[in-house]
Design an enzyme around this catalytic site. Sequence first.
Site, mmCIF file in Angstrom:
data_model
loop_
_atom_site.group_PDB
_atom_site.id
_atom_site.type_symbol
_atom_site.label_atom_id
_atom_site.label_comp_id
_atom_site.label_asym_id
_atom_site.label_seq_id
_atom_site.Cartn_x
_atom_site.Cartn_y
_atom_site.Cartn_z
ATOM 1 N N ASP A 1 6.856 -1.402 -16.439
ATOM 2 C CA ASP A 1 5.612 -1.378 -16.319
ATOM 3 C C ASP A 1 4.851 -0.282 -16.674
ATOM 4 O OD1 ASP A 1 3.234 -2.446 -15.170
ATOM 5 O OD2 ASP A 1 3.929 -2.072 -12.999
ATOM 6 N N PRO B 1 0.777 -1.273 -0.002
ATOM 7 C CA PRO B 1 0.052 0.201 0.013
ATOM 8 C C PRO B 1 0.825 0.961 -0.005
ATOM 9 C CG PRO B 1 0.177 -0.879 2.265
ATOM 10 C CD PRO B 1 0.909 -1.809 1.196
#
Length: 189
Positions: free
Chosen positions: A149, A37
């Site tokens: 990515d 997170p």
Amino acid sequence: MNQAKYEELPLYTYEELANATDNFQSNKRIGKGGFGPVYKGMLFDGREIAVKRLSNSSTQGIEEFMNEAVLISKLQHRNLVRLLGCCIDREEKMLVYEYMPNKSLDAYIFDANKPSLLDWRRRVIIVESIGRALLYLHRDSRLKIIHRDLKASNILLDEELKPKLSDFGLARIFGGNDDQANTNRVAGT
């Protein structure tokens, strides 16, 4: 850990980052990636930060983590999110980045209420800016880095909607004289 080896990269304590994020409260959580997170925080000096709390399941060792953090912190380009420091306290590994208040590009592209905020002129600026960031990573920086990515959620927008490329979690660093790199694993999207 030999602090002299890493003196260019600020180290934060667990307590500093816990205080900055109100003890990692869920209302401070601004994202979640494959590596853990991300929380919004504010340091004592008033700077807003984003804290990526890496998952405990990571197999990366502390020395490897620190070496990678030092390398990424040396990257300087106006279209890359800056790494401000890290934390390796209490069995935790956290990365501290500059905070980007307008979130990610995907929030504008895929939200039916927001696409009008990105007119074609702004979109062209975003594409050119991210192209410059990739060119810097792949060719012009001292470290040759393949991002691996690139997607809208990894393009963050600052207060003026200027884009910055983020999330080097799947990046591949290769030698300065190499002009190609092979990987054994498919990464990213």
